[in-house]
Design an enzyme around this catalytic site. Sequence first.
Site, PDB file in Angstrom:
ATOM      1  N   ASP A 115      42.380  25.790  66.325  1.00 28.51           N
ATOM      2  CA  ASP A 115      42.341  27.251  66.466  1.00 28.51           C
ATOM      3  C   ASP A 115      42.997  27.629  67.803  1.00 28.51           C
ATOM      4  O   ASP A 115      42.641  27.081  68.841  1.00 28.51           O
ATOM      5  CB  ASP A 115      40.861  27.675  66.445  1.00 28.51           C
ATOM      6  CG  ASP A 115      40.667  29.172  66.304  1.00 28.51           C
ATOM      7  OD1 ASP A 115      41.589  29.850  65.815  1.00 28.51           O
ATOM      8  OD2 ASP A 115      39.575  29.653  66.682  1.00 28.51           O
TER       9      ASP A 115
ATOM     10  N   ASN B   9      38.482  33.923  59.715  1.00 27.90           N
ATOM     11  CA  ASN B   9      37.875  33.161  60.812  1.00 27.90           C
ATOM     12  C   ASN B   9      36.527  33.739  61.217  1.00 27.90           C
ATOM     13  O   ASN B   9      36.411  34.939  61.474  1.00 27.90           O
ATOM     14  CB  ASN B   9      38.789  33.198  62.039  1.00 27.90           C
ATOM     15  CG  ASN B   9      40.045  32.368  61.856  1.00 27.90           C
ATOM     16  OD1 ASN B   9      40.320  31.875  60.769  1.00 27.90           O
ATOM     17  ND2 ASN B   9      40.798  32.219  62.926  1.00 27.90           N
TER      18      ASN B   9
HETATM   19 ZN    ZN Z   1      41.187  33.852  66.826  1.00 30.88          ZN
END
Ligand code: ZN
Length: 322
Positions: free
Chosen positions: A83, A267
């Site tokens: 990420d 996310n």
């Molecule tokens: Zn992010």
Amino acid sequence: MALVTSTEMFKKAYDGGYAVGAFNVNNMEIVQGITEAADELKSPVILQVSKGARAYANHTYLTKLVEAAVIEHPDIPIVLHLDHGDTFELCKDCIDGGFTSVMIDASSKSFEDNIALTKQVVDYAHDKGVVVEAELGTLAGIEDEVVVEAGKEAYTRPEEVEEFVSRTGCDSLAIAIGTSHGAYKFTAAQCTRNADGVLVPPPLRFDVLEECIKRLPGFPIVLHGSSSVPQEFVKMVNTYGGNMPDAVGIPEEQLRQAAKLAVCKINIDSDIRLAMTGNIRKYFAEHPDHFDPRQYLKPARQAVKDMVSHKIKNVLGSDGKA
Ligand SMILES: [Zn+2]
């Protein structure tokens, strides 16, 4: 099955009108909570590791925890994703170190510099069978080491997405349509308040999303900063000694709507933190004499599992899609 890339996962999600949850992992209890929920609901899942997570738990521990989850849950596809990689070297480390997907976030750079760095990562990754997520536009908020001041965020410009994707060869694209990192996604000035006094954020810019979809038919879109900051957890934190005034997130029905469109990856990080912290605070308040970490990490892990199950069924729509 072994770790997979997100290629097949996103194709099925795009065609099926659902999204795959990308949950941030930092320790064993989080990995277990997420993957137990995904396994029970037969859902694909993305476990993602940030630069901050690597600094906290170290690369080897995290990859081995995820490997353990793959062994324990052989029937569901699992992606291991970086990420917010911010340099070529970080992405390369993760590609060489067993990740099946990386994000290169050069969204704070100029359009040309973003393209150049993204393309460099894509060339290296594709050579090794790893897929790449890139970002255009800037989200507000705080996520580990990514800090963008309110007012400095910028929606993705749909007129740039085709050129960006074709010149970089990236496999998915994170866009900015009004989601935001962290548990304090919006200032009171940006919001209205409902009857309970809880902040109601401005709606996501579905017009920007639709415009991007039109220009990139069939291409997987990613939403960052998509925790909903469930008020039950905020209340739990505040009831048991915490102080999180005006914590607010993205309404789940808007994320559900995005998942039905081209958004294939959503996310979620802050909701995991809130679920654990709320339940640990409650546990400590109710059991002041307990001191065995297993006693309070057990309900914390269960809370992660319950929260992820709820997301899979009611927000992502990925149950039964493994
Ligand atoms: Zn992010």
